[in-house]
Write a protein that holds these residues in place. Structure first.
Motif, PDB file in Angstrom:
ATOM      1  N   ALA A   1       0.830  -1.204   0.000  1.00 15.07           N
ATOM      2  CA  ALA A   1       0.000   0.000   0.000  1.00 15.07           C
ATOM      3  C   ALA A   1       0.868   1.259   0.000  1.00 15.07           C
ATOM      4  CB  ALA A   1      -0.922   0.002   1.216  1.00 15.07           C
ATOM      5  N   GLY A   2       0.435   2.254  -0.780  1.00 15.57           N
ATOM      6  CA  GLY A   2       1.152   3.516  -0.829  1.00 15.57           C
ATOM      7  C   GLY A   2       2.359   3.508  -1.740  1.00 15.57           C
ATOM      8  N   HIS A   3       2.651   2.362  -2.350  1.00 16.21           N
ATOM      9  CA  HIS A   3       3.778   2.252  -3.273  1.00 16.21           C
ATOM     10  C   HIS A   3       3.256   2.242  -4.714  1.00 16.21           C
ATOM     11  CE1 HIS A   3       5.532   0.988   0.523  1.00 16.21           C
ATOM     12  NE2 HIS A   3       6.741   1.047  -0.009  1.00 16.21           N
ATOM     13  N   ASN A   4       4.137   2.489  -5.657  1.00 16.22           N
ATOM     14  CA  ASN A   4       3.755   2.615  -7.060  1.00 16.22           C
ATOM     15  C   ASN A   4       3.045   1.360  -7.560  1.00 16.22           C
ATOM     16  OD1 ASN A   4       3.554   3.641  -9.639  1.00 16.22           O
ATOM     17  ND2 ASN A   4       5.658   3.158 -10.227  1.00 16.22           N
ATOM     18  N   GLY A   5       1.781   1.515  -7.960  1.00 14.35           N
ATOM     19  CA  GLY A   5       1.000   0.384  -8.447  1.00 14.35           C
ATOM     20  C   GLY A   5       0.252  -0.362  -7.369  1.00 14.35           C
ATOM     21  N   GLY A   6       0.453  -0.008  -6.117  1.00 11.38           N
ATOM     22  CA  GLY A   6      -0.225  -0.680  -5.020  1.00 11.38           C
ATOM     23  C   GLY A   6      -1.518   0.006  -4.633  1.00 11.38           C
TER      24      GLY A   6
ATOM     25  N   ASP B   1       9.162   4.438  -9.644  1.00  4.67           N
ATOM     26  CA  ASP B   1       8.609   3.997  -8.361  1.00  4.67           C
ATOM     27  C   ASP B   1       8.770   5.076  -7.295  1.00  4.67           C
ATOM     28  OD1 ASP B   1       7.884   1.560  -9.401  1.00  4.67           O
ATOM     29  OD2 ASP B   1       9.656   0.499  -8.679  1.00  4.67           O
ATOM     30  N   VAL B   2       9.951   5.698  -7.256  1.00  2.00           N
ATOM     31  CA  VAL B   2      10.216   6.740  -6.265  1.00  2.00           C
ATOM     32  C   VAL B   2       9.289   7.940  -6.474  1.00  2.00           C
ATOM     33  CG1 VAL B   2      11.931   8.448  -5.532  1.00  2.00           C
ATOM     34  CG2 VAL B   2      12.604   6.059  -5.818  1.00  2.00           C
ATOM     35  N   ALA B   3       9.054   8.271  -7.736  1.00  2.00           N
ATOM     36  CA  ALA B   3       8.217   9.433  -8.050  1.00  2.00           C
ATOM     37  C   ALA B   3       6.740   9.197  -7.755  1.00  2.00           C
ATOM     38  CB  ALA B   3       8.390   9.814  -9.519  1.00  2.00           C
ATOM     39  N   HIS B   4       6.355   7.939  -7.548  1.00  2.48           N
ATOM     40  CA  HIS B   4       4.952   7.607  -7.281  1.00  2.48           C
ATOM     41  C   HIS B   4       4.846   6.785  -6.002  1.00  2.48           C
ATOM     42  CE1 HIS B   4       5.132   8.390 -11.650  1.00  2.48           C
ATOM     43  NE2 HIS B   4       3.928   8.884 -11.483  1.00  2.48           N
ATOM     44  N   CYS B   5       5.437   7.300  -4.939  1.00  3.24           N
ATOM     45  CA  CYS B   5       5.474   6.563  -3.670  1.00  3.24           C
ATOM     46  C   CYS B   5       5.132   7.477  -2.502  1.00  3.24           C
ATOM     47  CB  CYS B   5       6.850   5.930  -3.482  1.00  3.24           C
ATOM     48  SG  CYS B   5       6.984   4.875  -2.015  1.00  3.24           S
ATOM     49  N   PRO B   6       3.847   7.772  -2.288  1.00  8.37           N
ATOM     50  CA  PRO B   6       3.471   8.591  -1.137  1.00  8.37           C
ATOM     51  C   PRO B   6       3.852   7.951   0.194  1.00  8.37           C
ATOM     52  CG  PRO B   6       1.531   7.598  -2.168  1.00  8.37           C
ATOM     53  CD  PRO B   6       2.683   7.373  -3.100  1.00  8.37           C
ATOM     54  N   ALA B   7       4.034   6.623   0.184  1.00  6.12           N
ATOM     55  CA  ALA B   7       4.411   5.929   1.415  1.00  6.12           C
ATOM     56  C   ALA B   7       5.740   6.425   1.961  1.00  6.12           C
ATOM     57  CB  ALA B   7       4.481   4.419   1.165  1.00  6.12           C
TER      58      ALA B   7
END
Length: 251
Positions: A19-24, A149-155
């Motif tokens: 959760a909160g990771h790219n694609g999750g 992944d880093v750019a889309h990781c609100p976690a």
């Protein structure tokens, strides 16, 4: 690595995106913790109809793997450079948080520029510093995926806030299933022995320890075959001796 395991035909493999990771899935909360992440993985196991599984996790995933063991969902646990090896006020915890805070500028650049950030001077050494033993340890395609992944990781931010107050893994001594700790020799994020000592001191005496030489914090990029071999050796030994058939006690 998950594909390599699946291609052996010996095990069913599920590689969740947390959760909160790219694609999750969305986290559903402003402040993430290992417990919340374990909730999401547990729900996915329920959807698969898996009451238990052999659970393998790297870094934060290793922390979540041990959380799932405490819930009775693990048949065995393999922690590859697992996080969570500290108490609430252990200085080591704040050292790790500081390292991730230092990574925020690169994360912002990844968010603004995407893969173009790799054209900046020294971008590859900076982008791979926390991942691999050397800048060449990650291929170009994989590195672009990491930037995305880093750019889309609100976690990333949600976990930092929660981690300031949350303790690490406190109940390792109660681990009731076979466990293996995998130490990465060139790990710069949670280097041994300072960060592995919490696990080796508190896990039951029958846990196993394997060290992978010349790899960084995420060894699947540099040595996927070696990591797969370590996992299979451990699981095959459990199957051979019947240990995998033992259901973990409910927590």
């Amino acid at each position: 690595m998950a594909q390599q395991l699946a291609e052996t035909g010996r095990y069913e493999v599920f590689a969740p995106t947390m959760a909160g990771h790219n694609g999750g899935p969305r986290a559903g909360t402003h402040f993430l913790s290992s417990s919340v992440l374990a909730d999401h993985v547990e729900r996915q196991m329920d959807e698969l109809g898996w009451p238990t599984a052999h659970i393998v996790g790297n870094s934060l995933g290793g922390w979540v793997a041990f959380e799932l063991e405490r819930r009775g969902r693990a048949r065995s646990v393999i922690g590859i450079a697992p996080a969570g090896g500290w108490h609430r006020w252990t200085p080591a915890k704040f050292e790790v948080i500081a390292k991730f805070v230092l990574g925020i500028p690169l994360m912002i650049l990844a968010w603004l520029l995407g893969a173009r950030v790799l054209s900046l001077p020294f971008s590859r050494p900076l982008a791979t510093y926390a991942i691999s033993a050397s800048p060449d340890g990650v291929g170009e395609r994989e590195l672009r995926g990491i930037i995305d992944d880093v750019a889309h990781c609100p976690a990333y931010f949600q976990l930092l806030v929660k981690a300031l107050m949350a303790p690490g893994l406190q109940e390792l001594a109660e681990n009731a299933v076979p466990a293996q700790l995998v130490i990465c020799e060139k790990d710069r994020v949670i280097p041994a022995p300072r960060f592995s000592r919490h696990f080796t001191n508190h896990l039951p005496d029958d846990h196993r320890v394997v060290e992978l030489d010349n790899v960084g914090h995420v060894p699947m990029y540099e040595a996927p075959g070696r990591v797969t071999e370590v996992i299979l050796d451990f699981l095959d030994d459990l199957v051979e001796h019947g240990a995998e058939a033992i259901e973990p006690p409910a927590s």
